[in-house]
Scaffold this active site. Structure first.
Site, short mmCIF file in Angstrom:
data_model
loop_
_atom_site.label_atom_id
_atom_site.label_comp_id
_atom_site.label_asym_id
_atom_site.label_seq_id
_atom_site.Cartn_x
_atom_site.Cartn_y
_atom_site.Cartn_z
N GLU A 181 0.82 -1.13 0.04
CA GLU A 181 -0.03 -0.01 0.10
C GLU A 181 0.80 1.18 0.00
OE1 GLU A 181 -2.80 -0.05 3.23
OE2 GLU A 181 -3.26 2.11 3.18
N GLY A 208 -2.76 6.16 4.48
CA GLY A 208 -1.83 5.18 4.33
C GLY A 208 -0.86 4.77 5.38
#
Ligand SMILES: Cc1cc2nc3c(=O)[nH]c(=O)nc-3n(C[C@H](O)[C@H](O)[C@H](O)COP(=O)(O)OP(=O)(O)OC[C@H]3O[C@@H](n4cnc5c(N)ncnc54)[C@H](O)[C@@H]3O)c2cc1C
Length: 400
Positions: A250, A371
């Site tokens: 990610e 994130g």
């Protein structure tokens, strides 16, 4: 210096993504921003271009590609992230949730029955996906989530609230993190795939954001939402580990899109300073402008070299959480610095919404937050230096 990470077939795929961007996103971006949403037809069209399913095995309706650079077994997609973010980071965020973030869960943690149930519509662009971890009181501190999953006959009952969920208002399929096991701190979270037709979820309207306004970012409310046992992902109580295992990808995905976004802004700015004059000469000819752009160019090229090396390491299965954290930290900080400098070179026009640099500046700000924040990245990197004797803060969006 020529980048060596991409092969000719990745560059061919780049042309496919560019065609999708030019034919289907450029004309619609203003509408998507006004509506705070990407319409379903655009999702379907991206599916027809193969953007959402080329990494899905052919027997489940996908393209069956298996290469990390244009996708991957794990759904990681460097080319697509770079190309979408050149037009707008928001598109990289929205499509990236499907391809880079949710896809690995659906490919790697699912049973055969679940794959057959979910992957074909996912590959076709019929399914919009979200991942719901963050809650009003728990973002960086993932183990602090309070949403609960309670066993009920042949399924589970979910209760709680999530916030800041990308694609949240439209999502047909939501990977939800919930506490299912009491008294087991790091083994307390399970992951569920909530199919919103079968298990309706209350959703708030798309939140008003500073940037990336074409993307839905929503609150979700789970009020006794029933989820069938067949929608549990993997093992109960193993959710935190599953999330941690996928954070490096990610973060790398975020780093790639951030650099693509900043490079496009810099290229446009170089054109701008060639055209715009002051005191009888192009503003690009002032030493201050050249130095500023030289710094931007250098920062971008150096960060790209590290991120490309991380892509290679990821292909080899060698990307460490610490190296991925460095990639996200470096790329997002460089992105924000470069775009801020480029806005400065546009003068007052750079502050006007009609100029793409103004939009890019607003879109970029959040990459240092979502994130895993820059502080959390520094925490992960700093801990690898063995400087502190303090106990680690378990639950931080941490992959170390
Ligand atoms: C546009 C957008 C889209 C998003 N999309 C999603 C999504 O699709 N799904 C999802 O689940 N979440 C999503 N998020 C949530 C995002 O991941 C969180 O916002 C992020 O992890 C930070 O959590 P927080 O906002 O609660 O901030 P907090 O955790 O409250 O942090 C506040 C401040 O404290 C600092 N801090 C916290 N802990 C530490 C520490 N241990 N050491 C040092 N500093 C620390 C942070 O760096 C930050 O500066 C999204 C957020 C945004 C803004």
């Amino acid at each position: 210096m020529k980048r060596t990470v991409f092969e000719p077939e990745h560059e061919s795929y780049r042309q496919v993504v560019r065609e999708f961007v030019n034919r289907h996103l450029v004309a619609q971006i203003d509408r998507h921003r006004r509506e705070h949403s990407i319409d379903r037809q655009t999702w379907r069209t991206s599916g027809e271009f193969g953007l959402l399913g080329f990494f899905v095995p052919e027997q489940y309706g996908g393209g069956g590609a298996a290469d990390f650079r244009f996708d991957a077994v794990q759904g990681f997609n460097a080319v697509q992230g770079e190309e979408l973010s050149r037009l707008s980071y928001g598109y990289a965020s929205a499509f990236g949730i499907n391809t880079d973030i949710v896809a690995p869960y659906l490919l790697e943690l699912t049973t055969e029955e679940q794959k057959q149930r979910w992957l074909p519509a996912f590959a076709a662009g019929e399914t919009i996906a979200s991942i719901a971890i963050t809650e009003p009181n728990a973002g960086s501190d993932v183990l602090g989530i309070r949403t609960t999953a309670t066993r009920d006959g042949s399924g589970w009952i979910l209760n709680g609230a999530k916030t800041f969920i990308t694609n949240g208002s439209s999502a047909d399929l939501i990977v939800v993190a919930a506490k299912s096991e009491k008294d087991k701190p790091s083994r307390s979270i399970s992951l569920f795939v909530v199919e919103t037709v079968a298990s309706p979820v209350d959703r708030g309207p798309s939140l008003e954001k500073v940037g990336q306004t074409e993307v839905e970012t929503s609150e979700l409310f789970f009020d006794n939402v029933y989820v069938d046992a067949a929608n549990l992902l993997g093992e109960p109580g193993a959710g935190f580990g599953y999330m941690v295992e996928r954070l490096a990808q990610e973060r790398l995905s975020c780093a790639i899109a951030s650099l693509g976004h900043a490079r496009a802004a810099m290229e446009e700015t170089i054109e701008y300073v060639r055209q715009r004059s002051a005191f009888g000469q192009p503003i690009g000819s002032f030493q201050a402008s050249r130095f500023r752009l030289a710094d931007c160019h250098t920062m971008l090229d150096v960060a790209t070299a590290w991120v490309d090396r991380c892509i290679e390491a990821h292909i080899e299965g060698q990307l460490t959480p610490v190296d991925a954290a460095k990639a996200k930290l470096a790329a997002t900080e460089v992105q924000n610095k470069v775009i801020d400098d480029c806005l400065q070179l546009h003068g007052g026009y750079g502050y006007m919404q009609e100029y793409r640099i103004a939009q890019a500046w607003q879109d970029a700000r959040v990459t240092r937050i979502f994130g895993g924040t820059s502080e959390v990245m520094r925490e992960i990197i700093g801990r690898s230096l063995s400087l502190s004797t303090q106990p680690s803060q378990k639950g931080v969006r941490d992959a170390s």
